[in-house]
Design an enzyme around this catalytic site. Structure first.
Site, short mmCIF file in Angstrom:
data_model
loop_
_atom_site.label_atom_id
_atom_site.label_comp_id
_atom_site.label_asym_id
_atom_site.label_seq_id
_atom_site.Cartn_x
_atom_site.Cartn_y
_atom_site.Cartn_z
N ARG A 11 1.09 12.31 -8.25
CA ARG A 11 1.64 10.96 -8.08
C ARG A 11 3.09 10.84 -8.52
NH1 ARG A 11 -2.67 7.60 -6.84
NH2 ARG A 11 -4.64 8.00 -7.90
N PHE A 33 -2.50 15.57 5.27
CA PHE A 33 -2.69 15.12 3.90
C PHE A 33 -1.41 15.35 3.09
CE2 PHE A 33 -4.07 15.29 -0.50
CZ PHE A 33 -4.80 14.11 -0.57
N GLU A 82 0.84 -1.21 0.00
CA GLU A 82 0.00 0.00 0.00
C GLU A 82 0.87 1.25 0.00
OE1 GLU A 82 -2.73 1.40 -0.24
OE2 GLU A 82 -4.41 0.17 0.39
N ASP A 83 0.29 2.34 -0.47
CA ASP A 83 0.99 3.63 -0.40
C ASP A 83 0.93 4.20 1.01
OD1 ASP A 83 -1.75 4.07 -0.55
OD2 ASP A 83 -1.63 5.59 -2.12
N ASP A 111 -4.30 5.04 6.40
CA ASP A 111 -4.88 6.22 7.07
C ASP A 111 -5.89 5.69 8.10
OD1 ASP A 111 -5.90 8.73 7.71
OD2 ASP A 111 -6.64 9.18 5.72
P1 IMP Z 1 -7.83 4.56 4.46
O1 IMP Z 1 -8.85 3.61 3.89
O2 IMP Z 1 -8.47 5.70 5.21
O3 IMP Z 1 -6.75 3.89 5.26
O4 IMP Z 1 -7.15 5.29 3.24
C1 IMP Z 1 -6.37 4.59 2.39
C2 IMP Z 1 -6.28 5.21 1.02
O5 IMP Z 1 -6.65 6.59 1.03
C3 IMP Z 1 -4.85 5.18 0.57
O6 IMP Z 1 -4.56 3.99 -0.15
C4 IMP Z 1 -4.75 6.41 -0.29
O7 IMP Z 1 -5.15 6.11 -1.61
C5 IMP Z 1 -5.74 7.37 0.31
N1 IMP Z 1 -5.07 8.33 1.23
C6 IMP Z 1 -5.05 8.29 2.60
N2 IMP Z 1 -4.33 9.31 3.11
C7 IMP Z 1 -3.88 10.02 2.04
C8 IMP Z 1 -3.05 11.20 1.93
O8 IMP Z 1 -2.57 11.82 2.89
N3 IMP Z 1 -2.80 11.61 0.65
C9 IMP Z 1 -3.28 10.98 -0.46
N4 IMP Z 1 -4.05 9.87 -0.39
C10 IMP Z 1 -4.34 9.40 0.85
MG MG Z 2 -4.36 4.10 -2.44
#
Ligand code: IMP
Ligand code: MG
Length: 179
Positions: free
Chosen positions: A169, A156, A103-104, A107
């Site tokens: 990206r 963010f 994963e990138d 969050d």
């Molecule tokens: P989660 O489901 O809230 O954990 O979010 C996961 C996905 O949200 C990641 O795979 C990202 O694609 C996107 N994301 C979460 N935080 C950021 C951020 O700070 N910048 C850009 N994309 C984010």
């Molecule tokens: Mg993502």
């Protein structure tokens, strides 16, 4: 690198440099190479965000491994929507496999939880997560995040695969929203 980048309506400033990212990824790759040296894992790269991290990580993992690419989506703008859609593109069977989700960023954890819930019934031997970034204080789930290159504040960020409404990206380091 510029000290400000404009993407759509927002301004971003430098946060994590390319050298720091590279040495953190190096360490994560060394851990994975050690833990999986006798295992032949299946790396599942979560697109689009993980493409750059995956390339940098996987070329430093000197183990025998398979790599597949999947897609999910949960983000619109700068707030996690939590609305995760199905996993597309998982062409390899994962039964009895050691799976590593790449994963990138983690969050809230909704995306990774959805991946676990979709993949666990397919009976893999193990599932672990390897993420470039981890917003530990924003994480709401219980699934362990075993491998991550860097922990960051609940802010963010863009770059190194991460986008703000599809821009940013290709930035080769991490930028944060200017406050
Ligand atoms: P989660 O489901 O809230 O954990 O979010 C996961 C996905 O949200 C990641 O795979 C990202 O694609 C996107 N994301 C979460 N935080 C950021 C951020 O700070 N910048 C850009 N994309 C984010
Ligand atoms: Mg993502």
């Amino acid at each position: 690198m510029p000290n400000e980048i404009q993407l759509h309506d927002k301004t971003f400033v430098p946060y994590i440099g390319a050298d720091q990212l590279e040495s953190a990824i190096e360490k994560t790759a060394a851990q994975l190479s050690e833990h999986y040296k006798d295992k032949q894992p299946l790396f599942v790269v979560v697109l689009n965000g993980a493409f750059m991290f995956a390339a940098e990580l996987l070329k430093r993992c000197n183990i025998k491994a398979e790599v597949v690419f999947v897609r999910v989506a949960s983000y619109s703008g700068t707030q996690s929507s939590g609305d995760v859609r199905e996993i597309l593109g998982l062409t390899s069977p994962i039964e009895h496999r050691d799976v590593i989700l790449i994963e990138d960023i983690i969050d809230t954890g909704h995306t990774i939880a959805k991946l676990f819930e979709t993949l666990l019934p397919k009976n893999p031997k193990s599932i672990k997560v390897a993420s470039l970034l981890f917003k530990k204080l924003a994480y709401e789930k219980a699934y362990p995040i075993d491998y991550y290159a860097l922990e960051i504040e609940n802010k963010f960020v863009v770059g190194y695969g991460l986008d703000y409404n599809e821009l940013g990206r290709n930035i080769p380091s991490i930028y944060v929203l200017k406050s």
